[in-house]
Scaffold this active site. Structure first.
Site, PDB file in Angstrom:
ATOM      1  CG  ASP A   1      32.717  93.501 -34.569  1.00 43.78           C
ATOM      2  OD1 ASP A   1      32.444  94.525 -34.348  1.00 43.78           O
ATOM      3  OD2 ASP A   1      33.096  92.564 -33.958  1.00 43.78           O
ATOM      4  NE  ARG A   2      26.353  96.406 -40.365  1.00 42.82           N
ATOM      5  CZ  ARG A   2      26.043  97.195 -39.434  1.00 42.82           C
ATOM      6  NH1 ARG A   2      25.998  96.334 -38.068  1.00 42.82           N
ATOM      7  NH2 ARG A   2      25.349  98.095 -39.328  1.00 42.82           N
ATOM      8  CG  MET A   3      32.232  89.604 -38.442  1.00 38.83           C
ATOM      9  SD  MET A   3      32.863  89.260 -40.135  1.00 38.83           S
ATOM     10  CE  MET A   3      33.705  87.457 -39.886  1.00 38.83           C
TER      11      MET A   3
END
Length: 220
Positions: A192-194
C-alpha cells in the site's frame, strides 16, 4: 491522462519484512555492510552497481551507473577518468549522491556526501589489479569526449597495446574517488505504498572529531 493509465500492467505491490529502528545498526556503514551482503546472497547480478548523480558548477545535473569498488568506515569508492563529465563535475562541485537500486529484494540505499580523490598509491594498487585489457582501455578512452567512429577507438586501443604489451602505467588522468557520507537512507518496500524509510544524518563533525550519526524515520 495520469502515468498509471499510460503504463498499464506496471502497478505492483511491495511486500517485505518491516524495517524497524530496533533492528538497525547504530552505524549506517555497518547497516550497509549487512544489506550489501544480503544483496549478494540474493544473487543480484551486480549488487555493486550504483547510480552516481553529480552537478556542474552551473547547476546542470547528470547521472550514470558506476561500480562500487570498496567501502569502509570512510565511505564508498569508485574509479573513473578524471576528465570525464563526472570527473569534471566533481572537480567543480564535489557534492555527490549515490543510489543502490536493489529492486529484486525491494530495497534501495541512497547516500549523500562529498567526493574526494583517493591518494595515488591507492589508485595505483587498484589499477594494477585490473585485467590487462581494462588497463589499456583506461588509456584508450578519452571518456565523455566525442569520437569520429568505433574504428578510431579500436585503432587507439591497438596502438596502446603495442606500446605496452605487458604492464601499462597508471594514467595521470585516471583514478579513484571516495564519497564521504553525511546522509544515508535505507528504503524497504512495503504494501500500500507504506514503505519504510530510515535516514541516518551525520552532525557535529569537525577537525579532530568524528561526528555523531542521528537516525530518523521518514514518511514514505
Amino acid at each position: 491522462m495520469d502515468s498509471a493509465s499510460q503504463l498499464p500492467g506496471l502497478r505492483r505491490s511491495y511486500e517485505g519484512l518491516p524495517l524497524l529502528e530496533s533492528d538497525l545498526a547504530d552505524d549506517p556503514m555497518a547497516q550497509f555492510s549487512l544489506w550489501f551482503a544480503e544483496a549478494v546472497d540474493a544473487g543480484l547480478p551486480e549488487p555493486n552497481a550504483m547510480i552516481l548523480a553529480t552537478t556542474s558548477a552551473g547547476g546542470r545535473p547528470s547521472a550514470r551507473t558506476v561500480l562500487l569498488k570498496g567501502f569502509d568506515e570512510r565511505g564508498f569508492t569508485f574509479f573513473t577518468n578524471y576528465e570525464s563529465r563526472k570527473g569534471r563535475d566533481l572537480a567543480e562541485n564535489p557534492r555527490a549522491c549515490l543510489l543502490f537500486p536493489w529492486h529484486p529484494i525491494r530495497r534501495q540505499v541512497r547516500v549523500e556526501g562529498q567526493a574526494v580523490k583517493l591518494p595515488r598509491e591507492e589508485t595505483a594498487a587498484y589499477f594494477h589489479s585490473r585485467p590487462y585489457g581494462s588497463r589499456i582501455g583506461a588509456w584508450a578512452s578519452r571518456q565523455s569526449a566525442v569520437v569520429r567512429s568505433r574504428e578510431e577507438l579500436d585503432a587507439r586501443y591497438r596502438e596502446l597495446a603495442e606500446r605496452w604489451p605487458e604492464d601499462p602505467p597508471v594514467p595521470d588522468f585516471w583514478g579513484g574517488f571516495r564519497v564521504d557520507p553525511v546522509e544515508i537512507e535505507f528504503w524497504q518496500g512495503q504494501t500500500d505504498r507504506m514503505h519504510d524509510r530510515i535516514r541516518y544524518r551525520l552532525s557535529g563533525r569537525r577537525a579532530g572529531r568524528a561526528g555523531t550519526w542521528t537516525r530518523e524515520r521518514l514518511a514514505p
